[in-house]
Design a protein around this motif. Structure first.
Motif, mmCIF file in Angstrom:
data_model
loop_
_atom_site.group_PDB
_atom_site.id
_atom_site.type_symbol
_atom_site.label_atom_id
_atom_site.label_comp_id
_atom_site.label_asym_id
_atom_site.label_seq_id
_atom_site.Cartn_x
_atom_site.Cartn_y
_atom_site.Cartn_z
ATOM 1 N N SER A 139 0.812 -1.216 0.000
ATOM 2 C CA SER A 139 0.000 0.000 0.000
ATOM 3 C C SER A 139 0.846 1.267 0.000
ATOM 4 C CB SER A 139 -0.935 0.001 1.215
ATOM 5 O OG SER A 139 -1.694 1.184 1.276
ATOM 6 N N TYR A 146 1.571 2.412 -3.508
ATOM 7 C CA TYR A 146 0.394 3.015 -4.127
ATOM 8 C C TYR A 146 0.100 4.387 -3.538
ATOM 9 C CZ TYR A 146 -0.665 -1.647 -6.050
ATOM 10 O OH TYR A 146 -0.627 -2.846 -6.721
ATOM 11 N N LYS A 165 3.997 2.407 -8.916
ATOM 12 C CA LYS A 165 3.700 1.048 -9.358
ATOM 13 C C LYS A 165 4.704 0.109 -8.701
ATOM 14 C CE LYS A 165 3.767 -1.961 -13.432
ATOM 15 N NZ LYS A 165 3.999 -2.035 -14.895
ATOM 16 N N ALA A 182 -0.791 -8.261 -7.214
ATOM 17 C CA ALA A 182 -0.240 -6.949 -7.551
ATOM 18 C C ALA A 182 0.675 -7.007 -8.770
ATOM 19 C CB ALA A 182 0.536 -6.388 -6.360
ATOM 20 N N CYS A 200 7.840 5.342 -10.338
ATOM 21 C CA CYS A 200 6.857 6.324 -10.806
ATOM 22 C C CYS A 200 7.607 7.456 -11.508
ATOM 23 C CB CYS A 200 6.012 6.873 -9.669
ATOM 24 S SG CYS A 200 6.888 7.996 -8.556
ATOM 25 N N ASN A 241 -4.598 -1.204 -2.588
ATOM 26 C CA ASN A 241 -4.860 0.219 -2.807
ATOM 27 C C ASN A 241 -4.314 0.702 -4.141
ATOM 28 O OD1 ASN A 241 -6.323 0.980 -0.481
ATOM 29 N ND2 ASN A 241 -4.451 1.020 0.744
ATOM 30 N N ARG A 242 -4.424 -0.125 -5.159
ATOM 31 C CA ARG A 242 -3.836 0.200 -6.456
ATOM 32 C C ARG A 242 -4.459 1.459 -7.077
ATOM 33 N NH1 ARG A 242 -3.296 -4.303 -9.435
ATOM 34 N NH2 ARG A 242 -4.287 -5.891 -8.158
ATOM 35 N N GLY A 300 -4.372 4.250 -5.961
ATOM 36 C CA GLY A 300 -3.420 5.339 -5.770
ATOM 37 C C GLY A 300 -2.547 5.573 -6.987
ATOM 38 N N GLN A 301 -2.144 4.499 -7.643
ATOM 39 C CA GLN A 301 -1.328 4.620 -8.851
ATOM 40 C C GLN A 301 -2.108 5.342 -9.944
ATOM 41 O OE1 GLN A 301 0.021 0.851 -10.442
ATOM 42 N NE2 GLN A 301 0.721 1.781 -12.345
ATOM 43 N N HIS A 302 -3.381 5.029 -10.058
ATOM 44 C CA HIS A 302 -4.231 5.684 -11.065
ATOM 45 C C HIS A 302 -4.423 7.161 -10.727
ATOM 46 C CE1 HIS A 302 -7.594 6.457 -13.770
ATOM 47 N NE2 HIS A 302 -8.281 6.886 -12.726
ATOM 48 N N SER A 321 -2.565 9.191 -9.200
ATOM 49 C CA SER A 321 -1.361 10.015 -9.308
ATOM 50 C C SER A 321 -1.208 10.665 -10.675
ATOM 51 C CB SER A 321 -0.116 9.182 -8.992
ATOM 52 O OG SER A 321 0.138 8.238 -10.030
ATOM 53 N N ASP A 330 -1.852 6.681 3.159
ATOM 54 C CA ASP A 330 -2.717 5.575 3.576
ATOM 55 C C ASP A 330 -2.931 5.639 5.085
ATOM 56 O OD1 ASP A 330 -0.169 4.659 4.225
ATOM 57 O OD2 ASP A 330 -0.473 2.640 3.456
#
Length: 349
Positions: free
Chosen positions: A90, A93, A98, A132, A157, A210-211, A213-215, A217, A227
């Motif tokens: 988490s 993310y 990633k 993941a 990232c 909590n993927r 979060g990547q989106h 960003s 988190d």
């Protein structure tokens, strides 16, 4: 020779993110540590209470590094492994990254736990890593008096997609992506008071990656992410407030809860970590005069593999919330806003 079987939670004095040192204790331990600001490529270090370290490689690539481990909060070994892995990943993310690989951290009472049990813990962690899309590429193990498991995780990232907890802006809406009450449920497990069906609800929440979060960003309207884990919603909200130099207003009536969390809190199923959290930062929290004590304990309840707290532009908040819900986080809610003023958390409702 292996001793008679015991519940995993019987072998640990604490469990999940409730094992974390109290914020005040951690602050005192780190008070005289050398600052990391002399390293120009270290974009995120120890200066703020962020979720992971970030090192910039070049104009397009950053490496994110984190580690997280704890003692069991559940008795099923595979579930313990799954929760611990999801919790560790988490942090990547939450920084907008990633994940690309993990290393296992394992400490086990070898004379007490059967090898089959330990293998199940490792299998559980590996299953979440597979979900993941990353390998468990190695790790380290020791013989320890209490069972400990977690991961060190590496992610990537772009520099412009790093999301810190210190980036909130005045007027931002605050979104929480998961319901709170995991620590309350864990306390009920230890005391045999968890209602039917509640265990499955807790596992579904704590193993949900909590993927999102990547989106998020990649959206310029998303200004800060963290988190919510061992310091509870108020503690991690306060870290965001202090890092951003703003106040956070939280409407307690809109904070999502696990189904039985309020009832169990009223019945006294509270962790010691919840009280330590309040003792550490309660002087920076404003509560309504008639705010129930059980409700306050929910807001300081230590979350294990909790949701993301997201600060975003207010005119995009509804659309971003819809994206989060549609991505598989049905409990997500807008719970407040960032405001100009002293770095405090103001609870309303």
């Amino acid at each position: 020779m292996i001793a008679s079987a015991k519940r995993l939670t019987e072998l640990a004095h604490g469990g999940g993110c409730g094992c974390k040192l109290a914020p005040s204790v951690l602050q005192s331990l780190l008070a005289d540590q050398p600052m990391s600001g002399v390293f120009g490529q270290l974009l995120v270090g120890t200066e703020t209470a962020d979720d992971a370290a970030v090192w910039q490689i070049d104009d397009t690539t950053c490496v994110i590094a984190t580690t997280d481990f704890f003692m069991p909060m559940v008795d099923d070994p595979r579930d313990f492994g799954r929760i611990a892995a999801a919790n560790a990943i988490s942090d990547i993310y939450a920084m907008g990254g990633k994940p690309i690989m993990a290393l296992a951290i394992l400490g086990m009472p070898i004379a007490t736990l059967a090898p089959e049990t330990i293998r199940e813990i490792l299998k559980g962690g590996a299953s979440i890593c597979a979900e993941a899309g990353i390998p468990v590429a190695g790790g380290h193990s020791i013989d320890a008096p209490e069972p400990i498991y977690g991961l060190a995780v590496i992610g990537l990232c772009r520099p412009d997609q790093v999301r810190r907890n210190a980036g909130a802006r005045a007027g931002d809406a605050l979104i929480l992506t998961k319901g709170i009450g995991v620590g309350i449920y864990s306390a009920a497990i230890k005391r045999g008071g968890l209602p039917d069906g509640a265990y499955g609800e807790m596992i579904a929440s704590t193993t949900l990656l909590n993927r999102i979060g990547q989106h998020l960003s990649s959206d310029e309207a998303v200004h800060a992410i963290t988190d919510v884990t061992g310091f509870g919603l108020l503690g991690h909200g306060l870290e965001m407030a202090r890092g951003s130099g703003l106040g956070l207003q939280i409407d307690a009536t809109t904070v999502p809860l696990l189904k039985h969390a309020a009832t169990l809190a009223e019945q006294g199923f509270v962790t010691g970590a919840s009280e330590r959290n309040w003792a550490s930062y309660g002087d920076a929290i404003d509560l309504p005069g008639d705010f129930p004590d059980w409700h306050r304990k929910l807001l300081t309840d230590p979350q294990t593999s909790g949701g993301l707290l997201v600060a975003c532009a207010p005119d995009r908040a509804t659309a971003i919330l819809t994206e989060i819900v549609d991505a598989g986080y049905p409990a997500a809610r807008i719970i407040g806003r960032a405001v100009t003023g002293e770095a405090r958390v103001i609870v309303q409702g």
